[in-house]
Motif scaffolding. Sequence first.
Motif, mmCIF file in Angstrom:
data_model
loop_
_atom_site.group_PDB
_atom_site.id
_atom_site.type_symbol
_atom_site.label_atom_id
_atom_site.label_comp_id
_atom_site.label_asym_id
_atom_site.label_seq_id
_atom_site.Cartn_x
_atom_site.Cartn_y
_atom_site.Cartn_z
ATOM 1 N N ASN A 33 0.862 -1.178 0.000
ATOM 2 C CA ASN A 33 0.000 0.000 0.000
ATOM 3 C C ASN A 33 0.899 1.228 0.000
ATOM 4 O O ASN A 33 1.916 1.244 0.699
ATOM 5 N N PRO A 34 0.558 2.272 -0.797
ATOM 6 C CA PRO A 34 1.415 3.461 -0.807
ATOM 7 C C PRO A 34 1.600 4.090 0.564
ATOM 8 O O PRO A 34 2.640 4.678 0.858
ATOM 9 N N TRP A 35 0.577 3.968 1.425
ATOM 10 C CA TRP A 35 0.665 4.578 2.743
ATOM 11 C C TRP A 35 1.696 3.889 3.625
ATOM 12 O O TRP A 35 2.138 4.453 4.632
ATOM 13 N N VAL A 36 2.058 2.652 3.302
ATOM 14 C CA VAL A 36 3.057 1.946 4.103
ATOM 15 C C VAL A 36 4.388 2.703 4.071
ATOM 16 O O VAL A 36 5.014 2.953 5.115
ATOM 17 N N ALA A 37 4.829 3.057 2.866
ATOM 18 C CA ALA A 37 6.087 3.800 2.741
ATOM 19 C C ALA A 37 5.975 5.189 3.364
ATOM 20 O O ALA A 37 6.923 5.674 4.000
ATOM 21 N N ILE A 38 4.829 5.839 3.184
ATOM 22 C CA ILE A 38 4.651 7.191 3.740
ATOM 23 C C ILE A 38 4.706 7.149 5.260
ATOM 24 O O ILE A 38 5.416 7.943 5.902
ATOM 25 N N LEU A 39 3.977 6.218 5.874
ATOM 26 C CA LEU A 39 3.973 6.111 7.334
ATOM 27 C C LEU A 39 5.328 5.671 7.865
ATOM 28 O O LEU A 39 5.761 6.122 8.933
ATOM 29 N N ALA A 40 6.012 4.786 7.130
ATOM 30 C CA ALA A 40 7.324 4.314 7.578
ATOM 31 C C ALA A 40 8.329 5.448 7.660
ATOM 32 O O ALA A 40 9.253 5.414 8.493
ATOM 33 N N ILE A 41 8.188 6.463 6.817
ATOM 34 C CA ILE A 41 9.086 7.617 6.862
ATOM 35 C C ILE A 41 8.597 8.640 7.879
ATOM 36 O O ILE A 41 9.392 9.215 8.633
ATOM 37 N N CYS A 42 7.289 8.855 7.943
ATOM 38 C CA CYS A 42 6.736 9.898 8.816
ATOM 39 C C CYS A 42 6.934 9.580 10.298
ATOM 40 O O CYS A 42 7.230 10.475 11.096
ATOM 41 N N ILE A 43 6.778 8.325 10.697
ATOM 42 C CA ILE A 43 6.821 7.984 12.123
ATOM 43 C C ILE A 43 8.182 8.306 12.735
ATOM 44 O O ILE A 43 8.266 9.082 13.706
#
Length: 426
Positions: free
Chosen positions: A37-47
């Motif tokens: 899911n695209p959000w996986v990469a986004i959340l992995a960087i944001c957290i």
Amino acid sequence: FNFKGKIAICIRRTLSIPRSIHELIWGLLLLQIFGLNPWVAILAICIPYSCLLARVFSDQLDNLDPSSFIAMRQSGSGAINALTTALLPPMIPVINSYSGYRLECALRGATMLGLFGLGGIGNELNLTLKSLEFEEMWTSLWMLGLVMFSLEAILNWWRRYPSSPSQSERQFFIALGIMLTTVGLSFIWLKSLDINLISNFEWHPINLPTITEVINAFHELPLINLAWNTILMTILAAGIAIGTPALGIVLWPSKLGIIVQSCIWSLLRLIPAPLSALLILLCTSPSIFVAALALGLQNLGVMGRLLKEGVSRQSDNIYIGLQSSGSSNRIAWLYGHLSPQSSKYLAYSAYRTDVLMRETAVVGVVGGVGLGWQLQESLSSFNWAQVLLVTSAYSTLTLIGETMSENSRQIFLKPAKKNDQSSFEI
């Protein structure tokens, strides 16, 4: 008993746990839970990045003079009003500078996550390298380089923007407008690529391990050996990353030498550590030295850039005086440029060693050694008891390293002024 102070300490310690885990580990964990899911990469960087930004801003707030804030509070102003009026304006240049650096790191982080199937140019690099299509690989690298150099040029221009207190608020709102515009354009671009960010998450629940499974995993895993390999990898990579730029600039201090070394540092910053490890593995077999070399080369580019920017910001009086007295160019560089910058450089080196500890997960996953390699093996076999233990060990090592780096930075920065913010600009 200062109740609010205790809450602040608890929040700071709590945020240290998410930032102690590398974005790649977050990506692998979220990938198991939510699938591709695209959000996986986004959340992995944001957290982890949001927690890292919180740490830097907290350190900067601690270094500011609180007299104006205390005066406003004693005159009856609210806490938020006093904070935004007395402490926010001096923080805005630091926020702009460090946020720009984190944006550059996020671009490299997105490339690393793409190497493991989360899409983007990193995924293309991984596929072309495995299929030995080196023409396509270099095309992807040139595209990545163009983006990185363009971003660095924009950030350098932004850092040179006047940051006096009268213009800091204007600069802050300009940066906020650019950020919101970029986010809007990103959503439009992703939609044109048929990447749907509004799609629902596919929840894949993880069965939490029992106490018995955790105990069995503890006896199965050589945690001490894995932790030692991780520490050794960090020390070797830190030696390469910290010592090489200073040595190179002393051995070749001419204008041409600095230009050549700056180009090399930019190239090393461009290539992510996993890709460097994969390229090195084409010529040799996996070992702790290969992992440390791949990790040290990328961070060498970061430390070289820091050293060059620090030298360019300081006065040339000592350097000119030494040259006028008959000293050689190398001696003048050593005592006129490098020595005055040594305390700040060593202070940031302590922080960078803490970062290197987290980044050992990157090279471990692509075939090195240490806790990162074991984490990938445990995730592949869905052994959540081992994943829990390895992640806890990683977090513990990183928190210990973070505490040691904070103490080292305080020692190195003692001679410097407390309100000197240049050491936190990247």
